[in-house]
Design an enzyme around this catalytic site. Structure first.
Site, PDB file in Angstrom:
ATOM      1  N   TYR A  89      -9.948   0.340   1.481  1.00 16.97           N
ATOM      2  CA  TYR A  89      -8.441   0.116   1.244  1.00 16.97           C
ATOM      3  C   TYR A  89      -8.146   1.186   2.091  1.00 16.97           C
ATOM      4  O   TYR A  89      -7.852   2.496   1.592  1.00 16.97           O
ATOM      5  CB  TYR A  89      -7.835  -0.008  -0.176  1.00 16.97           C
ATOM      6  CG  TYR A  89      -6.547  -0.178  -0.254  1.00 16.97           C
ATOM      7  CD1 TYR A  89      -5.853  -0.232   0.887  1.00 16.97           C
ATOM      8  CD2 TYR A  89      -6.073  -0.023  -1.613  1.00 16.97           C
ATOM      9  CE1 TYR A  89      -4.336  -0.155   0.404  1.00 16.97           C
ATOM     10  CE2 TYR A  89      -4.724  -0.009  -1.799  1.00 16.97           C
ATOM     11  CZ  TYR A  89      -3.881  -0.241  -0.860  1.00 16.97           C
ATOM     12  OH  TYR A  89      -2.403  -0.361  -1.034  1.00 16.97           O
ATOM     13  N   LYS A 135      -9.207  -3.542   3.830  1.00 17.74           N
ATOM     14  CA  LYS A 135      -7.798  -3.691   3.740  1.00 17.74           C
ATOM     15  C   LYS A 135      -7.075  -2.841   4.662  1.00 17.74           C
ATOM     16  O   LYS A 135      -6.956  -1.645   4.215  1.00 17.74           O
ATOM     17  CB  LYS A 135      -7.486  -3.832   2.300  1.00 17.74           C
ATOM     18  CG  LYS A 135      -5.864  -3.941   1.952  1.00 17.74           C
ATOM     19  CD  LYS A 135      -5.283  -3.726   0.725  1.00 17.74           C
ATOM     20  CE  LYS A 135      -3.682  -3.837   0.542  1.00 17.74           C
ATOM     21  NZ  LYS A 135      -3.235  -3.435  -0.524  1.00 17.74           N
ATOM     22  N   GLY A 192      -2.539  -5.529   5.612  1.00 14.46           N
ATOM     23  CA  GLY A 192      -1.828  -4.911   4.309  1.00 14.46           C
ATOM     24  C   GLY A 192      -0.362  -4.686   4.447  1.00 14.46           C
ATOM     25  O   GLY A 192       0.132  -4.002   3.600  1.00 14.46           O
TER      26      GLY A 192
END
Length: 307
Positions: free
Chosen positions: A139, A169, A194
């Site tokens: 992420y 992400k 994202g």
């Protein structure tokens, strides 16, 4: 390892709390049904929108179990397990695999700051090994943790080293870098966009197929419609919807962003998810009135998610 690539939008849900700060599990079944009804393909729980870093390890496990129990058929549950303690993240990964989660992921820790690619890869490697049969997503949200690292270099470093590394992400402003990551290895990795404010550019230039959003909690109908309009070749409709999504984001920026302002929108919609945990400054009653007025001004209630 080859994993399914995500098509469509995954939601980053808020964590419901009671007035005393305990987790309120009661709204989660209705929450899950509402998200699926409005076009979302799954959830990425315990992340930034879910105030994951303010939850205990036991709470994070209990929340994951609650979402697994509530998830409609075909609804993906991805569990975030980033932590300042990599061993805790590893245990959370093991738990996610044990309960049958679809996938898992982690952002870089806010402390200690990660400043080199090898540091980040080692961090991901140790966590990913906790659930070797599940797809792992890094992420990338450097505004939260200061890990402003080149993501193409990260992909080069994990390629062949972390077998279950599925993708990223990507929550950063560089559509150029996003596209370079998407092109790496002939599209080998799943690049999940994202940033809800730039879905259309990511489709047009970056060839995005999937994404994970925060404003999808209450504005998912609009955001999924951007993708539908793009696929249908209706650029003007897609542009209009993207501009409207930015209007919604402009409103929440007046109220301390998605985690605080967005969570209060859920209450105004009829799904009360409670307050935010300390140290977030909660919306005051006066601010709630102002928030509703600003949403009225952009005709939000005729665009937002349907319960």
């Amino acid at each position: 390892m080859v994993f399914e690539k995500i098509e469509g939008l995954i939601d980053a849900p808020f964590t419901p709390f009671l007035a005393n700060g305990d987790i309120n599990f009661a709204p989660i079944p209705a929450y899950a049904k509402m998200l699926q009804k409005n076009g979302l393909k799954g959830v990425f729980i315990n992340g930034s929108s879910g105030e994951g870093y303010m939850l205990t390890t036991d709470e994070r496990k209990q929340l994951a179990e609650a979402w697994m129990s509530a998830a409609p058929e075909g609804f993906k549950v991805i569990v975030h397990m980033g932590s300042c303690c990599v061993r805790e993240s590893r245990r959370l990964a093991e738990h996610a695999q044990a309960i049958g989660a679809w996938g898992f992921g982690a952002m870089a820790p806010p402390f200690p700051k990660i400043g080199r690619v090898e540091e980040l890869v080692k961090y991901c490697e140790e966590i990913a090994a906790g659930a070797p049969n599940l797809p792992f997503y890094f992420y990338h949200i450097p505004a939260f943790n200061g890990a402003f690292l080149p993501m193409v270099k990260v992909l080069e470093a994990v390629d062949g080293r972390i077998p279950n590394f599925a993708g990223i992400k990507y929550t950063f402003e560089s559509i150029y870098e996003y596209n370079q990551c998407r092109l790496y290895g002939n599209g080998k990795f799943d690049m999940l966009h994202g940033q809800d404010e730039t879905i259309l550019p990511s489709l047009a230039m970056g060839g995005a197929r999937g994404g994970i959003g925060g404003t999808t909690n209450y504005n998912g109908r609009c955001l999924t419609a951007i993708i539908d309009a793009w696929k249908a070749g209706d650029l003007e409709k897609a542009r209009s919807l993207q501009n409207y999504a930015q209007e919604v984001i402009n409103v929440i920026c007046h109220f301390r962003g998605n985690i605080v302002g967005g969570k209060r929108i859920m209450k105004l919609m009829g799904l009360d998810l409670g307050p935010n945990r300390t140290p977030f400054q909660n919306i005051t009653p006066e601010e709630e009135v102002q928030l509703k007025q600003e949403l009225d001004n952009i005709d939000f209630w005729n665009h937002c998610n349907i319960l």
